[in-house]
Design a protein around this motif. Sequence first.
Motif, PDB file in Angstrom:
ATOM      1  N   ASP A  36       7.527 -26.671  11.885  1.00 50.04           N
ATOM      2  CA  ASP A  36       8.843 -26.155  12.281  1.00 50.04           C
ATOM      3  C   ASP A  36       9.863 -26.310  11.155  1.00 50.04           C
ATOM      4  N   TYR A  37       9.373 -26.198   9.924  1.00 48.84           N
ATOM      5  CA  TYR A  37      10.273 -26.323   8.773  1.00 48.84           C
ATOM      6  C   TYR A  37       9.711 -25.497   7.617  1.00 48.84           C
ATOM      7  N   GLN A  38      10.559 -25.305   6.600  1.00 50.19           N
ATOM      8  CA  GLN A  38      10.118 -24.669   5.367  1.00 50.19           C
ATOM      9  C   GLN A  38      10.669 -25.475   4.209  1.00 50.19           C
ATOM     10  N   ILE A  39       9.852 -25.664   3.165  1.00 53.11           N
ATOM     11  CA  ILE A  39      10.323 -26.432   2.008  1.00 53.11           C
ATOM     12  C   ILE A  39      10.796 -25.459   0.927  1.00 53.11           C
ATOM     13  N   ILE A  40      12.090 -25.473   0.662  1.00 51.85           N
ATOM     14  CA  ILE A  40      12.661 -24.642  -0.401  1.00 51.85           C
ATOM     15  C   ILE A  40      13.266 -25.610  -1.411  1.00 51.85           C
ATOM     16  N   GLU A  41      12.832 -25.496  -2.683  1.00 50.85           N
ATOM     17  CA  GLU A  41      13.072 -26.517  -3.714  1.00 50.85           C
ATOM     18  C   GLU A  41      12.529 -27.816  -3.128  1.00 50.85           C
ATOM     19  N   ASN A  42      13.330 -28.878  -2.989  1.00 49.20           N
ATOM     20  CA  ASN A  42      12.714 -30.066  -2.357  1.00 49.20           C
ATOM     21  C   ASN A  42      13.405 -30.439  -1.056  1.00 49.20           C
ATOM     22  N   THR A  43      13.947 -29.410  -0.379  1.00 53.14           N
ATOM     23  CA  THR A  43      14.617 -29.642   0.906  1.00 53.14           C
ATOM     24  C   THR A  43      13.830 -28.996   2.038  1.00 53.14           C
ATOM     25  N   LYS A  44      13.734 -29.690   3.165  1.00 50.75           N
ATOM     26  CA  LYS A  44      13.077 -29.122   4.349  1.00 50.75           C
ATOM     27  C   LYS A  44      14.139 -28.443   5.208  1.00 50.75           C
ATOM     28  N   TYR A  45      13.980 -27.143   5.454  1.00 53.75           N
ATOM     29  CA  TYR A  45      14.903 -26.400   6.316  1.00 53.75           C
ATOM     30  C   TYR A  45      14.197 -26.082   7.625  1.00 53.75           C
ATOM     31  N   PRO A  46      14.919 -26.105   8.771  1.00 55.08           N
ATOM     32  CA  PRO A  46      14.276 -25.767  10.042  1.00 55.08           C
ATOM     33  C   PRO A  46      13.773 -24.316  10.007  1.00 55.08           C
ATOM     34  N   HIS A  47      12.581 -24.096  10.465  1.00 53.03           N
ATOM     35  CA  HIS A  47      12.024 -22.743  10.525  1.00 53.03           C
ATOM     36  C   HIS A  47      10.860 -22.730  11.503  1.00 53.03           C
ATOM     37  N   SER A  48      10.875 -21.770  12.438  1.00 54.22           N
ATOM     38  CA  SER A  48       9.762 -21.653  13.376  1.00 54.22           C
ATOM     39  C   SER A  48       9.412 -20.179  13.553  1.00 54.22           C
ATOM     40  N   ASP A  49       8.215 -19.797  13.081  1.00 59.28           N
ATOM     41  CA  ASP A  49       7.735 -18.415  13.252  1.00 59.28           C
ATOM     42  C   ASP A  49       7.837 -18.026  14.726  1.00 59.28           C
ATOM     43  N   LYS A  50       7.417 -18.963  15.579  1.00 57.14           N
ATOM     44  CA  LYS A  50       7.342 -18.721  17.019  1.00 57.14           C
ATOM     45  C   LYS A  50       8.721 -18.386  17.604  1.00 57.14           C
ATOM     46  N   GLN A  51       9.722 -19.220  17.295  1.00 59.99           N
ATOM     47  CA  GLN A  51      11.071 -19.004  17.850  1.00 59.99           C
ATOM     48  C   GLN A  51      11.682 -17.694  17.382  1.00 59.99           C
ATOM     49  N   ILE A  52      11.536 -17.413  16.072  1.00 61.10           N
ATOM     50  CA  ILE A  52      12.108 -16.175  15.516  1.00 61.10           C
ATOM     51  C   ILE A  52      11.452 -14.967  16.187  1.00 61.10           C
ATOM     52  N   ALA A  53      10.128 -15.027  16.357  1.00 65.51           N
ATOM     53  CA  ALA A  53       9.385 -13.912  16.970  1.00 65.51           C
ATOM     54  C   ALA A  53       9.829 -13.691  18.417  1.00 65.51           C
ATOM     55  N   ILE A  54       9.999 -14.779  19.161  1.00 65.97           N
ATOM     56  CA  ILE A  54      10.404 -14.658  20.569  1.00 65.97           C
ATOM     57  C   ILE A  54      11.801 -14.029  20.664  1.00 65.97           C
ATOM     58  N   GLU A  55      12.731 -14.525  19.829  1.00 69.56           N
ATOM     59  CA  GLU A  55      14.109 -14.004  19.875  1.00 69.56           C
ATOM     60  C   GLU A  55      14.165 -12.538  19.458  1.00 69.56           C
ATOM     61  N   GLU A  56      13.459 -12.209  18.372  1.00 74.84           N
ATOM     62  CA  GLU A  56      13.474 -10.842  17.842  1.00 74.84           C
ATOM     63  C   GLU A  56      12.847  -9.864  18.836  1.00 74.84           C
ATOM     64  N   SER A  57      11.760 -10.285  19.505  1.00 78.59           N
ATOM     65  CA  SER A  57      11.078  -9.381  20.448  1.00 78.59           C
ATOM     66  C   SER A  57      11.934  -9.182  21.706  1.00 78.59           C
ATOM     67  N   ARG A  58      12.710 -10.205  22.023  1.00 72.75           N
ATOM     68  CA  ARG A  58      13.620 -10.097  23.162  1.00 72.75           C
ATOM     69  C   ARG A  58      14.667  -9.014  22.881  1.00 72.75           C
ATOM     70  N   THR A  59      15.200  -9.052  21.671  1.00 68.28           N
ATOM     71  CA  THR A  59      16.194  -8.060  21.244  1.00 68.28           C
ATOM     72  C   THR A  59      15.594  -6.650  21.260  1.00 68.28           C
ATOM     73  N   LYS A  60      14.378  -6.538  20.704  1.00 64.09           N
ATOM     74  CA  LYS A  60      13.769  -5.199  20.566  1.00 64.09           C
ATOM     75  C   LYS A  60      13.241  -4.642  21.883  1.00 64.09           C
ATOM     76  N   TYR A  61      12.477  -5.455  22.616  1.00 60.69           N
ATOM     77  CA  TYR A  61      11.770  -4.928  23.782  1.00 60.69           C
ATOM     78  C   TYR A  61      12.483  -5.154  25.116  1.00 60.69           C
ATOM     79  N   VAL A  62      13.014  -6.344  25.296  1.00 62.01           N
ATOM     80  CA  VAL A  62      13.538  -6.688  26.616  1.00 62.01           C
ATOM     81  C   VAL A  62      14.909  -6.063  26.867  1.00 62.01           C
ATOM     82  N   HIS A  63      15.780  -6.151  25.829  1.00 65.66           N
ATOM     83  CA  HIS A  63      17.139  -5.636  26.027  1.00 65.66           C
ATOM     84  C   HIS A  63      17.200  -4.108  26.022  1.00 65.66           C
ATOM     85  N   HIS A  64      16.226  -3.463  25.353  1.00 65.37           N
ATOM     86  CA  HIS A  64      16.299  -2.010  25.241  1.00 65.37           C
ATOM     87  C   HIS A  64      15.453  -1.275  26.281  1.00 65.37           C
ATOM     88  N   SER A  65      14.632  -2.027  27.019  1.00 63.45           N
ATOM     89  CA  SER A  65      13.731  -1.311  27.924  1.00 63.45           C
ATOM     90  C   SER A  65      14.457  -0.899  29.197  1.00 63.45           C
TER      91      SER A  65
END
Length: 329
Positions: A300-329
């Motif tokens: 649930d993170y990504q290392i850019i230079e030597n810092t860990k930033y929060p990142h979750s493929d799963k969360q981004i995918a769920i939010e993005e699909s909600r915007t694309k499929y759920v809100h527009h259907s």
Amino acid sequence: MIREALDKGIDNFTLEVSSHGLTLGRLWGVDFDVVAFTNLSHDHLDYHGTMEHYGYAKGLLFSQLGQTLDKPKYVVLNADEEWYERYSNMTAHEVISYGLDAHADFKAENVEYYNDKTTFTLRSPEGVYEVEMKLLGRFNVYNALTAMASLFAKGMKVERIVGIFRDLPPVDGRMQKVEMEAPLSVYIDYAHTPDAIEKAIESVMPFKENKIIFLVGTGGNRDKSKRPTMAEKASIADYVILTTDDPRFEEYDSILKDLEKGMQHDQYALIGDRGEAVKHAIEVSEPGDIIIFAGKGHEDYQIIENTKYPHSDKQIAIEESRTKYVHHS
């Protein structure tokens, strides 16, 4: 951790052993009862140099099992792998084999793959059993056989092992199906080697209806030799998104150019920012598509230079699909 386990009255401990740990002597003095081998695929060559050296580094696990024959020890090996014979010859202890193709002590036959479970017939030293498990794909059949043979070596009855497998939950981030409201099948997987990428795509092929979208990234300042091969294996998918994993101190462009060399078709996108790359996968998707996000798995993170930033493929995918499929259907 072993000390902590003992203090809690736990007397069995499972450890994943790395080839680095073996060659650097970090496992000296660890007395194993059962050691197991799954497979050998292109990885860590920035350290080992060649596949041959890498193979022999893993072989230290079997050759160092010790010659004390007053204590039963077991070596669990994949009979379908080409290193099977060599590893068998490196140990003085009993070998228990498993496999899907070769003759083996634990053999899976009639394997059926579904998008939420896998079933197979198990031939074992204690008879034939029907196995059903929530783990997906061919590679997980191998993983299951490894675990079964290892538990059998520790004295557990096969019937009991089969019962346990029925209730095992899927492993976080390992071909894990993401529950979402969108008309897509989305999986997250830790695949970060060419072999693992191929296996991840293979595991969804049986239920492909529309296209397979595959997102893969690789870490910065690490083994660069596997990058083109990773993209080559990812090309099995209909549409590929090449991105980064933990870029560390390496520029996006340098990582993407290395990956791009391996692409086998022109249906792909280069997006250095992983968050944007995940969004793009959802944007280009259509109902019925299968999307696999590879490389980060449960992280649930990504290392850019030597810092860990929060990142979750799963969360981004769920939010993005909600915007694309759920809100527009």
